[in-house]
Motif scaffolding. Structure first.
Motif, PDB file in Angstrom:
ATOM      1  N   GLU A 164      -3.486   5.225  -8.991  1.00 22.29           N
ATOM      2  CA  GLU A 164      -4.785   5.623  -8.523  1.00 22.29           C
ATOM      3  C   GLU A 164      -4.705   6.955  -7.685  1.00 22.29           C
ATOM      4  O   GLU A 164      -5.827   7.577  -7.812  1.00 22.29           O
ATOM      5  CB  GLU A 164      -5.328   4.321  -7.759  1.00 22.29           C
ATOM      6  CG  GLU A 164      -5.378   3.244  -8.639  1.00 22.29           C
ATOM      7  CD  GLU A 164      -6.112   1.951  -8.056  1.00 22.29           C
ATOM      8  OE1 GLU A 164      -6.421   2.011  -6.830  1.00 22.29           O
ATOM      9  OE2 GLU A 164      -6.376   1.129  -8.975  1.00 22.29           O
ATOM     10  N   LEU A 165      -3.647   7.188  -6.885  1.00 20.93           N
ATOM     11  CA  LEU A 165      -3.595   8.511  -6.276  1.00 20.93           C
ATOM     12  C   LEU A 165      -3.331   9.698  -7.122  1.00 20.93           C
ATOM     13  O   LEU A 165      -3.599  10.842  -6.421  1.00 20.93           O
ATOM     14  CB  LEU A 165      -2.757   8.344  -5.033  1.00 20.93           C
ATOM     15  CG  LEU A 165      -3.162   7.543  -3.831  1.00 20.93           C
ATOM     16  CD1 LEU A 165      -1.918   7.487  -2.706  1.00 20.93           C
ATOM     17  CD2 LEU A 165      -4.531   8.237  -3.189  1.00 20.93           C
ATOM     18  N   GLY A 167       0.814 -11.266  -1.122  1.00 19.57           N
ATOM     19  CA  GLY A 167      -0.307 -11.985  -2.059  1.00 19.57           C
ATOM     20  C   GLY A 167      -1.641 -11.532  -1.811  1.00 19.57           C
ATOM     21  O   GLY A 167      -2.642 -12.138  -2.204  1.00 19.57           O
ATOM     22  N   ASP A 168      -1.956 -10.450  -0.723  1.00 21.11           N
ATOM     23  CA  ASP A 168      -3.097  -9.824  -0.694  1.00 21.11           C
ATOM     24  C   ASP A 168      -3.344  -8.494  -1.220  1.00 21.11           C
ATOM     25  O   ASP A 168      -3.288  -7.584  -0.207  1.00 21.11           O
ATOM     26  CB  ASP A 168      -3.475  -9.947   0.880  1.00 21.11           C
ATOM     27  CG  ASP A 168      -4.893  -9.597   1.320  1.00 21.11           C
ATOM     28  OD1 ASP A 168      -5.523  -8.995   0.206  1.00 21.11           O
ATOM     29  OD2 ASP A 168      -5.230  -9.885   2.360  1.00 21.11           O
ATOM     30  N   LYS A 169      -3.416  -7.950  -2.432  1.00 20.41           N
ATOM     31  CA  LYS A 169      -3.315  -6.718  -2.952  1.00 20.41           C
ATOM     32  C   LYS A 169      -4.534  -5.911  -2.584  1.00 20.41           C
ATOM     33  O   LYS A 169      -4.571  -4.833  -2.532  1.00 20.41           O
ATOM     34  CB  LYS A 169      -3.186  -6.841  -4.652  1.00 20.41           C
ATOM     35  CG  LYS A 169      -1.699  -7.077  -5.017  1.00 20.41           C
ATOM     36  CD  LYS A 169      -1.704  -7.171  -6.480  1.00 20.41           C
ATOM     37  CE  LYS A 169      -0.181  -7.231  -6.735  1.00 20.41           C
ATOM     38  NZ  LYS A 169      -0.123  -6.789  -8.394  1.00 20.41           N
ATOM     39  N   LEU A 175      -3.760   0.025   2.041  1.00 16.06           N
ATOM     40  CA  LEU A 175      -2.663   0.581   3.212  1.00 16.06           C
ATOM     41  C   LEU A 175      -1.780   1.280   2.685  1.00 16.06           C
ATOM     42  O   LEU A 175      -1.364   2.423   3.369  1.00 16.06           O
ATOM     43  CB  LEU A 175      -2.410  -0.737   3.731  1.00 16.06           C
ATOM     44  CG  LEU A 175      -3.176  -1.726   4.697  1.00 16.06           C
ATOM     45  CD1 LEU A 175      -2.311  -2.968   5.289  1.00 16.06           C
ATOM     46  CD2 LEU A 175      -3.477  -0.697   5.991  1.00 16.06           C
ATOM     47  N   ILE A 176      -1.278   1.145   1.385  1.00 13.91           N
ATOM     48  CA  ILE A 176      -0.182   2.084   0.872  1.00 13.91           C
ATOM     49  C   ILE A 176      -0.717   3.322   0.510  1.00 13.91           C
ATOM     50  O   ILE A 176       0.013   4.379   0.926  1.00 13.91           O
ATOM     51  CB  ILE A 176       0.431   1.328  -0.409  1.00 13.91           C
ATOM     52  CG1 ILE A 176       1.017   0.073  -0.042  1.00 13.91           C
ATOM     53  CG2 ILE A 176       1.295   2.411  -1.154  1.00 13.91           C
ATOM     54  CD1 ILE A 176       1.675  -0.766  -1.436  1.00 13.91           C
ATOM     55  N   VAL A 186       2.761   0.449  -7.506  1.00  8.54           N
ATOM     56  CA  VAL A 186       2.417   0.970  -8.802  1.00  8.54           C
ATOM     57  C   VAL A 186       1.022   1.619  -8.738  1.00  8.54           C
ATOM     58  O   VAL A 186       0.784   2.552  -9.215  1.00  8.54           O
ATOM     59  CB  VAL A 186       2.929   0.118  -9.944  1.00  8.54           C
ATOM     60  CG1 VAL A 186       2.212   0.701 -11.238  1.00  8.54           C
ATOM     61  CG2 VAL A 186       4.641  -0.026 -10.056  1.00  8.54           C
ATOM     62  N   LYS A 187       0.131   0.407  -8.494  1.00  8.50           N
ATOM     63  CA  LYS A 187      -1.299   0.797  -8.505  1.00  8.50           C
ATOM     64  C   LYS A 187      -1.710   1.720  -7.659  1.00  8.50           C
ATOM     65  O   LYS A 187      -2.631   2.618  -7.937  1.00  8.50           O
ATOM     66  CB  LYS A 187      -1.932  -0.641  -8.065  1.00  8.50           C
ATOM     67  CG  LYS A 187      -3.487  -0.777  -8.055  1.00  8.50           C
ATOM     68  CD  LYS A 187      -4.001  -2.113  -7.911  1.00  8.50           C
ATOM     69  CE  LYS A 187      -5.599  -2.136  -7.747  1.00  8.50           C
ATOM     70  NZ  LYS A 187      -6.302  -1.498  -9.023  1.00  8.50           N
TER      71      LYS A 187
END
Length: 350
Positions: free
Chosen positions: A51-52, A190-192, A198-199, A46-47
């Motif tokens: 943001e893109l 657990g490492d956003k 990366l996404i 979602v984030k």
């Protein structure tokens, strides 16, 4: 018990370039176990998409069967969606992508859905370089059927039942590299700070982009003897470098030495912290990526971050020279160009 998303949202929620808030990219309230790593991955998706500034209707999310394949219900509620048969998600994406190249295809799968029943489907999607983002929510067990070891469970790792797994694990990033994947990464739910960039990078990649995300199952595989528990991954992960993704703007340049941290101010005023990758890893060299991955695996470490990317990737559309327009926009004159064109095609095949 029923669950509902609150209809009231704060009127001053930040919006992206399209005028959408992050709430516009959310889905239904999750019914997964509280603390499930899959929900963290959903939040990262979602984030990243918000943001893109990608319009929700330009995205198609697809999945198979399993806890992971339930997750698309919980994000991108205004996007196209298809929940397919167990292990068959890549075939559905292939058909959809061939019919309409204008959409962003986001496939969500699990370690069972990909590394067991869907292995053949996964392998062919990789080798054809299908233009999609393929996210594996990897917890090393079958959470829907009481936690049996999956094909990605490490040898010697024990789930909640307590019996050590006697079989060697299938390493999906390593397999993807051997099959010719043009973008390979691994992260931890657990490492956003690592996963979100990366996404973003995977979405912007032209071709097949795999992100294998270690996602602990809090119910069946988060015990001390599991190598996919929160504690084990935090203690044994080894990042290839701090990763960030920068959309196309005016060029920002910087110089700093390998191994030293460096801060760079971005166009929006935010600051990213860079740390150059291990000198032994060249993420643009497939051989280097495979050797580095194996070296960390032999040392009992989980290599995370961007492992490999082909900057000159040619996806399936490029190889097959498919239509530039979605098939549902083609008219009769496009589909039936006449006898003269047909004779030319026949002559070329003689």
């Amino acid at each position: 018990m029923s669950y509902q998303i609150p209809s009231f949202r704060h009127p001053d929620l930040p919006v992206n370039d399209l005028g959408y808030t992050r709430a516009d990219y959310e889905g239904s309230i999750s019914t997964l176990c509280a603390g499930c790593g899959h929900d963290s991955i959903s939040g990262s998706i979602v984030k990243a998409v918000h943001e893109l500034s990608i319009a929700p209707h330009h995205i198609a999310k697809l999945s198979g069967i399993g806890c992971s394949s339930k997750a698309p219900t919980y994000f991108l509620g205004k996007s196209h969606g298809f929940n397919s048969v167990h292990g068959r998600m890549p075939s559905v994406v292939t058909g959809a992508a061939m019919a309409n190249r204008d959409l962003l295809y986001l496939g969500v799968s699990g370690d069972g859905d990909t590394a067991s029943i869907g292995m053949g489907q996964f392998a062919h999607a990789v080798r054809r370089n299908l233009n999609m983002v393929y996210i594996v929510m990897n917890n090393g067990c079958y959470g829907l059927t009481k936690g049996q070891d999956s094909a990605t469970a490490d040898e010697g790792s024990a789930s909640k039942k307590g019996d050590p797994n006697p079989f060697s694990a299938i390493d999906l990033p390593g397999m993807a590299l051997q099959l010719g994947a043009t973008f390979v990464a691994r992260s931890f739910s657990g490492d956003k700070e690592q996963l979100v960039p990366l996404i973003k990078a995977a979405i912007s990649h032209h071709g097949f982009a795999l992100i294998d995300v270690i996602s602990p199952c809090v119910t069946f595989n988060n015990n001390p003897a599991s190598t996919k528990s929160y504690e084990f991954v935090r203690e044994h992960s080894e990042a290839t470098g701090t990763v960030d993704f920068v959309p196309m703007k005016e060029e920002i340049t910087t110089r700093y030495h390998a191994g030293s941290p460096h801060e760079v101010t971005m166009h929006d005023g935010s600051v990213i912290h860079l740390n150059k990758v291990d000198e032994n890893l060249d993420p643009f060299d497939r051989g280097s990526a495979m050797m580095t991955l194996q070296r960390h695996r032999d040392a009992g470490q989980i290599l995370t971050g961007l492992i490999y990317m082909d900057r000159d990737s040619r996806d399936l559309h490029d190889v097959l020279e498919t239509s530039q327009r979605p098939l549902n926009t083609l008219g009769e004159s496009d589909l039936c160009p006449g006898n003269k064109v047909l004779q030319t095609i026949n002559a070329s095949l003689r």
